[in-house]
Design a protein around this motif. Structure first.
Motif, PDB file in Angstrom:
ATOM      1  N   GLN A 135       0.461  -1.630  -0.333  1.00 33.78           N
ATOM      2  CA  GLN A 135       0.371  -0.226   0.038  1.00 33.78           C
ATOM      3  C   GLN A 135       0.866   1.329   0.219  1.00 33.78           C
ATOM      4  O   GLN A 135       0.287   2.304  -0.583  1.00 33.78           O
ATOM      5  CB  GLN A 135      -1.225   0.033   1.174  1.00 33.78           C
ATOM      6  CG  GLN A 135      -1.783  -0.939   1.040  1.00 33.78           C
ATOM      7  CD  GLN A 135      -2.624  -1.453   2.722  1.00 33.78           C
ATOM      8  OE1 GLN A 135      -2.322  -1.061   3.989  1.00 33.78           O
ATOM      9  NE2 GLN A 135      -3.518  -1.411   2.732  1.00 33.78           N
ATOM     10  N   GLY A 136       2.004   1.296   0.598  1.00 32.37           N
ATOM     11  CA  GLY A 136       3.258   2.501   0.172  1.00 32.37           C
ATOM     12  C   GLY A 136       4.053   2.202   0.535  1.00 32.37           C
ATOM     13  O   GLY A 136       4.621   1.066   1.017  1.00 32.37           O
ATOM     14  N   GLN A 144       4.164  -0.205  -9.650  1.00 31.04           N
ATOM     15  CA  GLN A 144       3.013   1.430  -8.630  1.00 31.04           C
ATOM     16  C   GLN A 144       4.135   3.470  -9.341  1.00 31.04           C
ATOM     17  O   GLN A 144       4.112   2.890 -10.801  1.00 31.04           O
ATOM     18  CB  GLN A 144       3.143   1.414  -6.838  1.00 31.04           C
ATOM     19  CG  GLN A 144       1.770  -0.128  -7.485  1.00 31.04           C
ATOM     20  CD  GLN A 144       2.382  -0.725  -6.017  1.00 31.04           C
ATOM     21  OE1 GLN A 144       3.332  -1.256  -5.845  1.00 31.04           O
ATOM     22  NE2 GLN A 144       1.403  -0.645  -5.052  1.00 31.04           N
ATOM     23  N   LEU A 145       4.070   3.250  -8.649  1.00 32.39           N
ATOM     24  CA  LEU A 145       4.686   5.013  -8.922  1.00 32.39           C
ATOM     25  C   LEU A 145       6.445   4.701  -8.021  1.00 32.39           C
ATOM     26  O   LEU A 145       7.116   6.056  -8.757  1.00 32.39           O
ATOM     27  CB  LEU A 145       4.147   6.395  -7.662  1.00 32.39           C
ATOM     28  CG  LEU A 145       2.976   6.582  -7.965  1.00 32.39           C
ATOM     29  CD1 LEU A 145       1.930   7.167  -7.756  1.00 32.39           C
ATOM     30  CD2 LEU A 145       2.748   6.631 -10.496  1.00 32.39           C
ATOM     31  N   THR A 164       4.936   6.973  -1.635  1.00 31.90           N
ATOM     32  CA  THR A 164       3.686   7.029  -2.841  1.00 31.90           C
ATOM     33  C   THR A 164       2.867   5.643  -1.892  1.00 31.90           C
ATOM     34  O   THR A 164       2.809   5.119  -1.133  1.00 31.90           O
ATOM     35  CB  THR A 164       4.698   6.075  -3.604  1.00 31.90           C
ATOM     36  OG1 THR A 164       4.813   5.021  -3.468  1.00 31.90           O
ATOM     37  CG2 THR A 164       5.518   6.590  -4.667  1.00 31.90           C
ATOM     38  N   THR A 214      -0.668   3.277  -2.940  1.00 34.29           N
ATOM     39  CA  THR A 214      -1.877   2.976  -3.934  1.00 34.29           C
ATOM     40  C   THR A 214      -3.091   2.147  -3.057  1.00 34.29           C
ATOM     41  O   THR A 214      -3.315   1.248  -1.825  1.00 34.29           O
ATOM     42  CB  THR A 214      -1.298   1.854  -4.459  1.00 34.29           C
ATOM     43  OG1 THR A 214       0.150   2.272  -5.207  1.00 34.29           O
ATOM     44  CG2 THR A 214      -1.628   1.053  -5.205  1.00 34.29           C
ATOM     45  N   THR A 226      -4.618   7.995 -12.020  1.00 38.74           N
ATOM     46  CA  THR A 226      -4.921   6.357 -11.827  1.00 38.74           C
ATOM     47  C   THR A 226      -4.781   5.814 -13.102  1.00 38.74           C
ATOM     48  O   THR A 226      -4.400   5.805 -14.068  1.00 38.74           O
ATOM     49  CB  THR A 226      -6.901   6.610 -11.828  1.00 38.74           C
ATOM     50  OG1 THR A 226      -6.236   7.615 -13.143  1.00 38.74           O
ATOM     51  CG2 THR A 226      -6.916   7.829 -11.027  1.00 38.74           C
ATOM     52  N   GLU A 231      -3.123  -7.964  -7.376  1.00 36.59           N
ATOM     53  CA  GLU A 231      -3.658  -6.484  -7.144  1.00 36.59           C
ATOM     54  C   GLU A 231      -3.900  -6.009  -8.795  1.00 36.59           C
ATOM     55  O   GLU A 231      -3.668  -5.782  -9.531  1.00 36.59           O
ATOM     56  CB  GLU A 231      -2.007  -6.361  -6.936  1.00 36.59           C
ATOM     57  CG  GLU A 231      -1.562  -6.533  -5.766  1.00 36.59           C
ATOM     58  CD  GLU A 231       0.004  -6.422  -5.391  1.00 36.59           C
ATOM     59  OE1 GLU A 231       0.198  -6.307  -4.077  1.00 36.59           O
ATOM     60  OE2 GLU A 231       0.611  -5.875  -6.166  1.00 36.59           O
ATOM     61  N   PHE A 241      -3.581  -1.565  -9.033  1.00 40.18           N
ATOM     62  CA  PHE A 241      -2.982  -0.540  -8.770  1.00 40.18           C
ATOM     63  C   PHE A 241      -4.121   0.449  -9.187  1.00 40.18           C
ATOM     64  O   PHE A 241      -3.675   1.180  -9.414  1.00 40.18           O
ATOM     65  CB  PHE A 241      -1.838   0.143  -8.859  1.00 40.18           C
ATOM     66  CG  PHE A 241      -1.136  -1.203  -8.779  1.00 40.18           C
ATOM     67  CD1 PHE A 241      -0.998  -1.942  -7.755  1.00 40.18           C
ATOM     68  CD2 PHE A 241       0.137  -1.395  -9.866  1.00 40.18           C
ATOM     69  CE1 PHE A 241       0.727  -3.795  -7.632  1.00 40.18           C
ATOM     70  CE2 PHE A 241       1.118  -2.007  -9.578  1.00 40.18           C
ATOM     71  CZ  PHE A 241       0.593  -3.467  -8.371  1.00 40.18           C
ATOM     72  N   ASN A 260      -3.329   5.730  -7.519  1.00 38.46           N
ATOM     73  CA  ASN A 260      -1.447   5.663  -6.766  1.00 38.46           C
ATOM     74  C   ASN A 260      -1.358   7.099  -6.547  1.00 38.46           C
ATOM     75  O   ASN A 260      -1.505   8.095  -7.116  1.00 38.46           O
ATOM     76  CB  ASN A 260      -0.384   5.254  -7.773  1.00 38.46           C
ATOM     77  CG  ASN A 260      -0.714   3.722  -8.435  1.00 38.46           C
ATOM     78  OD1 ASN A 260      -0.441   3.063  -7.396  1.00 38.46           O
ATOM     79  ND2 ASN A 260      -1.842   3.623  -9.691  1.00 38.46           N
ATOM     80  N   TYR A 299      -2.522   8.409   4.626  1.00 45.50           N
ATOM     81  CA  TYR A 299      -3.443   7.021   3.566  1.00 45.50           C
ATOM     82  C   TYR A 299      -4.337   7.009   4.274  1.00 45.50           C
ATOM     83  O   TYR A 299      -5.812   5.748   3.467  1.00 45.50           O
ATOM     84  CB  TYR A 299      -2.623   5.591   3.808  1.00 45.50           C
ATOM     85  CG  TYR A 299      -3.171   5.010   2.756  1.00 45.50           C
ATOM     86  CD1 TYR A 299      -2.217   4.375   1.589  1.00 45.50           C
ATOM     87  CD2 TYR A 299      -4.308   3.274   3.461  1.00 45.50           C
ATOM     88  CE1 TYR A 299      -2.630   3.044   0.564  1.00 45.50           C
ATOM     89  CE2 TYR A 299      -4.573   2.015   2.958  1.00 45.50           C
ATOM     90  CZ  TYR A 299      -4.080   1.905   0.850  1.00 45.50           C
ATOM     91  OH  TYR A 299      -4.015   1.717   0.695  1.00 45.50           O
ATOM     92  N   SER A 332      -7.589   6.388   1.356  1.00 44.69           N
ATOM     93  CA  SER A 332      -8.571   4.929   0.752  1.00 44.69           C
ATOM     94  C   SER A 332     -10.114   5.208   1.757  1.00 44.69           C
ATOM     95  O   SER A 332     -10.938   4.657   0.880  1.00 44.69           O
ATOM     96  CB  SER A 332      -7.657   4.468   2.292  1.00 44.69           C
ATOM     97  OG  SER A 332      -8.007   4.405   3.727  1.00 44.69           O
TER      98      SER A 332
END
Length: 436
Positions: free
Chosen positions: A255-256, A314-315, A355, A357, A386, A399, A401, A404, A420, A424
Motif C-alpha cells: 500500500q505504501g 506502481q509509482l 507513494t 496505492t 489513476t 493486485e 493499482f 496511486n 493513507y 483510502s
C-alpha cells in the motif's frame, strides 16, 4: 530530386494483459525516436481500440507465452521496419520476450537467467547455493506431502505459486490443516487464473515443474521490508533508491513506499549489498530487476524475491527519478533495445517522498472512480495517477493499482500512514455487474 527514405526503426511490445501501462510505454518508445508496435494476446474490443490508438501497428496471437508465435507476429507487424528489440512490462511474458528477441538475433537479457529468476524455487536454490541467507523452503506437490513439507519448513509459513505476480495466490498458513486447504484452493484455481500464467511448465534441474500443481512453501521472515531497483549493464549492477515498504496489508498488497528508508546508513548499505549479490548470483545482466528484501531478525538482509526484466510497479519509477535522477523506464528500454545509456538529470525533488496505492476491490466493471478531486486538494499530495478507468473489469484475482498518490513525506512514516487512511476513505470505485 531523389533520395533514399530513412529506414523505420521500431520496438515491439509484448502484451498478455492490461492497457494503461501499455499506452504509457508506447509514449516512452516514441520519445526514443522509435515506432511502437504491439504483439498482443487476446483482448476485448474496448481494450483493443485503445491499444490500436496508442500503437502504430498491432497484431493479436493466441498464446503470448509461445516464443515462436511472438517471432512470427513480430516479423509481420514490423513490415519493412528495422526491429530494435522486444520489450514488455508483464511478468508473465518477460521470459518469452527475451526468448523471441534471441531467436531474432536482437538485443536483450539472457532468457535462461530470466527464467531462473522467475521460477521462485529455482531462484531460492540459486541464492542458497551462493551462500546468501534464505528462509527454509520446500516444494509442495500434493496434499499427501503436507506432513513432509511441514517438517522441513515449519510454521508459520508462506505458500505461493512458483511463478506468480502481483501477490496473486500468496497465503500465510499457521499449521498443516491450513497448508493442505491452501494447496487445494490454489491448485483448483491456478489453471484458469491470470490469463493462463501458470499453464507453461517451468524448467528445473530434476525435470519440468507444473505451476498449476506444484507450490513453493517458505518459512515466514520477520522484520521490516524494503525494495530496490537495480540497473544491470555490462556486468556492473547499479542500485537505485532503497525504498521502505512501510505499508503492506494482510494479503501482502504493498500500500505504501517511503524514501528515504528510515534506518541507519550501515543498514542501508547491507541491504544494497544483499540486492547486488542476489542479482549477480542469478546471472542477470542487460536489464533492470526489482528486488524485494526483508531485514530479518535472525538472518539479516534476506531476499524475498527478485522480479527480473522490468522496473518496480506502481509509482516506484516516478519516485526513483525524482529522488535519484535515474529514469528506470529509460534505462530498461535502452538495455533491451541496445540503445546508449540514457543521459541522467539531477534529482528533481530530493526530499522525503512516499507513494500510496489504493487497490481495486470487489468484482465488476468500473463505472466511475470517485474522490480524485478531493485527493488533489489534500495538503501533502503532490500528484494523483489513476491506473484504471471506466470500463475496466475487476476480477478479484490479483493486485490492481487503482489509484496511486505521490505525497510529501517530510513528517515521517507515521504521518503518511495516517494520510493513507484518509486517502483510502476518499477513493470509491463504482462498479456494475459484468454480463455473462
Amino acid at each position: 530530386m531523389s533520395g533514399t527514405q530513412p529506414t523505420e526503426r521500431a520496438a515491439v511490445v509484448l502484451r498478455d494483459g492490461g492497457v494503461t501501462w501499455l499506452v504509457a510505454l508506447a509514449g516512452d518508445i516514441r520519445k526514443l525516436g522509435l515506432t511502437p508496435l504491439l504483439v498482443s494476446g487476446p483482448a476485448d474490443p474496448a481494450d483493443w481500440r485503445r491499444l490500436t490508438d496508442a500503437y502504430q501497428r498491432a497484431v493479436r496471437i493466441d498464446d503470448p507465452t509461445d516464443a515462436a508465435q511472438v517471432v512470427a507476429a513480430a516479423k509481420t507487424v514490423a513490415g519493412g521496419a528495422e526491429l530494435a528489440g522486444i520489450v514488455t512490462g508483464s511478468d508473465g511474458v518477460v521470459v518469452t520476450a527475451a526468448e523471441a528477441s534471441a531467436l531474432l538475433g536482437l538485443a536483450g537479457p539472457d532468457p535462461a537467467a530470466l527464467a531462473r529468476t522467475r521460477n521462485k524455487y529455482a531462484a531460492r536454490r540459486t541464492l542458497a547455493a551462493a551462500g546468501l541467507p534464505t528462509p527454509r523452503f520446500a516444494l509442495l506437490e500434493s496434499v499427501d506431502a503436507v506432513a513432509r513439507v511441514a517438517a522441513e519448513v515449519g510454521f508459520p509459513a508462506i505458500v505461493k505459486p512458483l511463478n506468480g505476480t502481483a501477490s496473486h495466490g500468496v497465503r500465510r498458513v499457521d499449521g498443516p490443516a491450513e497448508l493442505a486447504e491452501a494447496y487445494r484452493q490454489l491448485t483448483d484455481r491456478l489453471p484458469e487464473a491470470m490469463d493462463g500464467l501458470y499453464r507453461r511448465p517451468l524448467p528445473a534441474a530434476d525435470g519440468p515443474l507444473d505451476p498449476t500443481r506444484v507450490l513453493l512453501v517458505e518459512a515466514v521472515l520477520q522484520g521490516r521490508e524494503y525494495c530496490v531497483d537495480v540497473v544491470l549493464r555490462d556486468g556492473a549492477p547499479e542500485p537505485a533508491a532503497l525504498v521502505d515498504k512501510f505499508l503492506v496489508d494482510e494479503r501482502f498488497f504493498e500500500q505504501g513506499f517511503l524514501w528515504p528508508a528510515e534506518l541507519p546508513e550501515p543498514g542501508r548499505e547491507a541491504l544494497l549489498r544483499a540486492a547486488v549479490a542476489a542479482v549477480t548470483a542469478l546471472g542477470l545482466d542487460q536489464t533492470v530487476a526489482h528486488v524485494e528484501l526483508i531485514d530479518d531478525v535472525r538472518h539479516g538482509p534476506t531476499i524475498i524475491e527478485v522480479n527480473p526484466g522490468r522496473p518496480g510497479g506502481q509509482l516506484l519509477p516516478r519516485l526513483n527519478e525524482l529522488v535519484t535522477g535515474i529514469d528506470l523506464t529509460a534505462e530498461y528500454l535502452a538495455l533491451h533495445l541496445n540503445l546508449p545509456r540514457p543521459r541522467r538529470q539531477p534529482a528533481a525533488l530530493p526530499m522525503p517522498l512516499a507513494t500510496l496505492t489504493v487497490f481495486g476491490h470487489g468484482t465488476g466493471r468500473v463505472v466511475a472512480v470517485h474522490g480524485l478531486a478531493e485527493l488533489h486538494d489534500l495538503p501533502d499530495v503532490i500528484d494523483v495517477v489513476t491506473a484504471i478507468e471506466p470500463g475496466y473489469v475487476l476480477t478479484g484475482e490479483h493486485e490492481v493499482f487503482a489509484v496511486n498518490v505521490l505525497v510529501d513525506a517530510a513528517d515521517g512514516a507515521q504521518a503518511v500512514r495516517e494520510l493513507y487512511a484518509t486517502v483510502s476513505e476518499l477513493v470509491h470505485l463504482e462498479l456494475e455487474p459484468v454480463d455473462g
